[in-house]
Design a protein around this motif. Structure first.
Motif, PDB file in Angstrom:
ATOM      1  N   VAL A 455       0.806  -1.227   0.000  1.00 17.02           N
ATOM      2  CA  VAL A 455       0.000   0.000   0.000  1.00 17.02           C
ATOM      3  C   VAL A 455       0.836   1.273   0.000  1.00 17.02           C
ATOM      4  N   ARG A 456       2.141   1.151   0.172  1.00 19.34           N
ATOM      5  CA  ARG A 456       3.002   2.331   0.334  1.00 19.34           C
ATOM      6  C   ARG A 456       2.777   3.379  -0.762  1.00 19.34           C
ATOM      7  N   HIS A 457       2.703   2.941  -2.006  1.00 21.12           N
ATOM      8  CA  HIS A 457       2.520   3.873  -3.128  1.00 21.12           C
ATOM      9  C   HIS A 457       1.234   3.563  -3.908  1.00 21.12           C
ATOM     10  N   ALA A 458       0.262   2.951  -3.235  1.00 24.07           N
ATOM     11  CA  ALA A 458      -0.949   2.496  -3.929  1.00 24.07           C
ATOM     12  C   ALA A 458      -2.013   3.586  -3.945  1.00 24.07           C
ATOM     13  N   ALA A 462      -1.900   4.086  -9.217  1.00 26.70           N
ATOM     14  CA  ALA A 462      -1.554   2.660  -9.229  1.00 26.70           C
ATOM     15  C   ALA A 462      -2.773   1.808  -9.571  1.00 26.70           C
ATOM     16  N   TYR A 463      -3.964   2.299  -9.231  1.00 24.96           N
ATOM     17  CA  TYR A 463      -5.203   1.589  -9.539  1.00 24.96           C
ATOM     18  C   TYR A 463      -5.495   1.641 -11.037  1.00 24.96           C
ATOM     19  N   PRO A 465      -3.804   3.945 -14.488  1.00 23.28           N
ATOM     20  CA  PRO A 465      -2.870   4.985 -14.941  1.00 23.28           C
ATOM     21  C   PRO A 465      -3.556   6.254 -15.440  1.00 23.28           C
ATOM     22  N   ARG A 466      -4.847   6.172 -15.803  1.00 27.87           N
ATOM     23  CA  ARG A 466      -5.541   7.363 -16.306  1.00 27.87           C
ATOM     24  C   ARG A 466      -5.740   8.417 -15.225  1.00 27.87           C
ATOM     25  N   PHE A 467      -5.518   8.048 -13.962  1.00 25.92           N
ATOM     26  CA  PHE A 467      -5.625   9.029 -12.876  1.00 25.92           C
ATOM     27  C   PHE A 467      -4.357   9.874 -12.748  1.00 25.92           C
ATOM     28  N   ALA A 468      -3.273   9.470 -13.399  1.00 26.24           N
ATOM     29  CA  ALA A 468      -2.003  10.201 -13.271  1.00 26.24           C
ATOM     30  C   ALA A 468      -2.171  11.637 -13.764  1.00 26.24           C
ATOM     31  N   PRO A 469      -1.503  12.610 -13.135  1.00 31.22           N
ATOM     32  CA  PRO A 469      -0.627  12.478 -11.960  1.00 31.22           C
ATOM     33  C   PRO A 469      -1.342  12.910 -10.678  1.00 31.22           C
ATOM     34  N   ASP A 470      -2.360  12.184 -10.265  1.00 32.70           N
ATOM     35  CA  ASP A 470      -3.142  12.557  -9.084  1.00 32.70           C
ATOM     36  C   ASP A 470      -2.310  12.464  -7.807  1.00 32.70           C
TER      37      ASP A 470
END
Length: 658
Positions: A455-458, A462-463, A465-470
């Motif tokens: 979960v450190r970078h989840a 990570a779920y 990629p279309r959310f990047a760069p959230d």
């Protein structure tokens, strides 16, 4: 403590009367306080010649409810003229509860006419005197304890005597597990405790998993243990987890979650599978047939008929007594062979287990439980294990005076502060992205929490990629925008409509690139939280007019509620409307920083906060929160001031990645 409990009882009783005087039947049913409609399916004569009724609600009504054995209740009629506080009622005590049936032992020797005139009937829970009576009795037992085990446990829990521990070997655990080092240390700590031990479980650290493993290790060494919690939901969860591990567990009381797994582990279900059950059932049926025959109307009625009726009634009474004795034997037999008994704190005084003593008593959610309630099961144990987290929600106290004078301080807090050596804290958390976790870890847990690598970078990126760069955590500051709160005098609550619209607009924008029909992963879950009921209502109304968000609501992937309603839960995205915005710097509920800790740590991948820094920063907690969010780059300021026209979903929003 007893004086504070008396204050609480008076206030609770006053609020109960006030809340129910104006509530509709529908509202009371929604709260779990009423069954309506009900029909009388059986009438019997119980102890002292008082009427005992079997009441049934329609099979399709599966509302969760608060009825359970020992609760006071009253039968009522909705006939014209039978409304208001002076309506006639038939009072009694609930002596049995199944899915859609309950038994009410009344205080009368005959049914009143209004109960027989064909009007629709209902049954209300009345004020719960039982819990207060049991807590007062437990306090008396603790005060009078001298030279016995309860006296020792009292002195250890309150810090007057040091807790003792026996030495343990590194390989003394029997059950293989995937527990981490801090969880295993907590299990070993409990196994070695001779008086008291505490499992301190911050959010997402696997407290329930650790507690279940600890119980497994304990029942390998002991014949039978008692497991309690302050809420029915927590008792149900522990019962399910233990049953899944093959433990012979009995759930006392009425499960709050209606599931086949839970029902099969109730005492009623266990008795029904007993070898003697069919014999007892036949005795009860014969007794009922005799009673009905004795009450039948006949045209010619003489001495012989009177004698025969008297014999039938005597025979029915003898059969009922025999059936009751047989049921008592079966109950004892079931409880004799069980490994774990689970119940609420007050449920520990249940008549079937009142006489039992346990080598170990476990109390989950101990940091949410009133101290007098905890003493009920403690008085039944030789060794006490507490589990919880005193940095999350405190117990609910209705009397402000009682809360101020110490009723809100729990036994868990007293013990962990006065005897810190009794506690072991779980340190690896499996829920949150590191940026969401770090502030809570720093403020409440001495920076000891460590995110598991999974979960450190989840975050959302990570779920999908279309959310990047959230960013996993962001704070949208409305200071200077004129988003002032609105007081709702009727409910003594507060709302902030403009802030609600802003939060939902940001949420809709955030979910814009996400294709909810994509099959690659489990759908995202979203929680919207506000500290005030009026703001919750406004958010719900606003969601209904948003096609995208309302669709998520209907799919049960989006839920809206107060912090309390999210306790023990988690969501991929948590959006919090902090609501308060005024020139006086008053923040009300928000000053209880434990509530903020709970709200913020429900989030797995994304935490969105919207609030007015100029109001919030009158409190040092929010000063530190704003500083932290700025440090990780998640702070956004709305360009203001904003006009009234701007507030209707036209407020300029931060662009992700700005």
């Amino acid at each position: 403590m007893r004086a504070l409990m008396q204050l609480e009882q008076k206030e609770d009783q006053a609020q109960f009367k006030l809340n129910n005087a104006s509530a509709t039947i529908k509202e009371r049913r929604r709260r779990g306080l009423t069954w309506y409609p009900v029909t009388i399916t059986q009438e019997d004569i119980g102890f002292g010649g008082k009427v005992v009724l079997e009441l049934e609600r329609p099979a399709h009504r599966q509302d969760l409810h608060l009825f359970q054995v020992g609760k006071n209740a009253s039968l009522f009629s909705d006939a014209p003229g039978n409304s208001g506080p002076d309506r006639p009622v038939l009072c009694g005590v609930v002596t049995g509860v199944r899915r859609n049936k309950l038994l009410l032992a009344t205080t009368k020797e005959a049914l009143p006419e209004w109960a027989l005139d064909g009007s629709t009937l209902g049954i209300d829970l009345t004020f719960d005197e039982v819990s207060y009576r049991e807590m007062n009795q437990a306090l008396s037992a603790v005060m009078l304890a001298h030279g016995n085990r309860l006296a020792v446990l009292r002195d250890v829990l309150l810090g007057a005597r040091p807790a003792s521990f026996r030495e343990h070997k590194a390989d003394d655990l029997f059950y293989p597990s995937a527990l981490n080092a801090s969880q295993l240390a907590a299990v070993r700590h409990v196994v070695s405790a001779q008086d008291v031990a505490i499992i301190h479980g911050p959010p997402g650290t696997g407290k329930t998993t650790t507690l279940v493993h600890t119980i497994l290790e304990t029942i390998r060494r002991e014949r039978r243990v008692l497991v309690c919690a302050s809420s029915n939901t927590a008792v149900d969860l522990l019962t399910e987890k233990l049953a899944e591990r093959g433990v012979n567990v009995i759930r006392m009381g009425n499960p709050s979650r209606v599931s086949d797994l839970l029902l099969q582990h109730t005492l009623d279900a266990a008795v029904m599978t007993h070898a003697s059950y069919s014999k007892m059932h036949a005795m009860r049926q014969t007794a009922e047939q005799h009673r009905q025959t004795a009450n039948e109307h006949v045209r010619d009625f003489g001495f012989e008929e009177r004698q025969h009726r008297q014999w039938l009634r005597e025979e029915a009474r003898t059969l009922r007594q025999g059936a009751d004795d047989l049921e008592g034997f079966m109950t004892e037999d079931v409880l004799e062979s069980v490994q774990v008994i689970t119940c609420t704190l007050v449920g520990a005084s249940n008549r079937h287990i009142r006489h039992l003593i346990f080598e170990t008593v476990f109390i989950d959610e101990a940091a949410q439980a009133l101290e007098p309630g905890c003493w009920i099961p403690i008085a039944k144990g030789q060794r006490i294990i507490l589990a919880g987290d005193h940095h999350q929600l405190p117990p609910t106290v209705k009397s402000e005076k009682a809360a101020r004078e110490g009723l809100r301080e729990t036994l868990f807090e007293k013990c962990i502060q006065r005897q810190p050596q009794t506690a072991r804290m779980l340190t690896v958390q499996y829920r949150m992205h590191q940026h969401i976790m770090d502030f809570s870890s720093e403020k409440f847990y001495g920076s000891q929490l460590v995110p598991h690598h999974s979960v450190r970078h989840a975050g959302l990126e990570a779920y999908d990629p279309r959310f990047a760069p959230d960013l996993p955590m962001e704070f949208i500051d409305t200071a200077g925008c004129g988003f002032l709160e609105v007081a709702i005098p009727e409910s003594r609550s507060t709302a902030n409509p403009k802030e609600a619209h802003l939060l939902l607009q940001r949420l809709a924008q955030l979910l814009g690139p996400y294709d909810s029909t994509a099959p690659q992963q489990a759908p995202l879950t979203i929680g919207v939280i506000a500290p005030y009921r009026a703001q919750i209502n406004y958010l719900k109304d606003a969601i209904e007019v948003s096609a995208a968000l309302n669709d998520l609501l209907l799919q049960r992937r989006l839920s809206v509620g107060t912090v309390d309603s999210f306790q023990g839960q988690e969501r991929d995205i948590i959006a919090i409307s902090l609501t308060r915005s005024n020139t006086q710097g008053e923040i009300g509920f928000l000053s209880d920083i434990r509530r903020m800790n709970v709200g913020m740590t429900r989030a797995r991948r994304k935490l969105l906060l919207v609030g007015d820094s100029s109001t919030l920063c009158c409190h040092p907690f929010f000063v530190d929160l704003l500083a932290y969010v700025k440090r990780i780059g998640g702070y956004f300021k709305i360009a203001g001031p904003c006009s009234a026209a701007d507030s209707a979903l036209e407020v300029p929003l931060p662009t992700v990645g700005d």
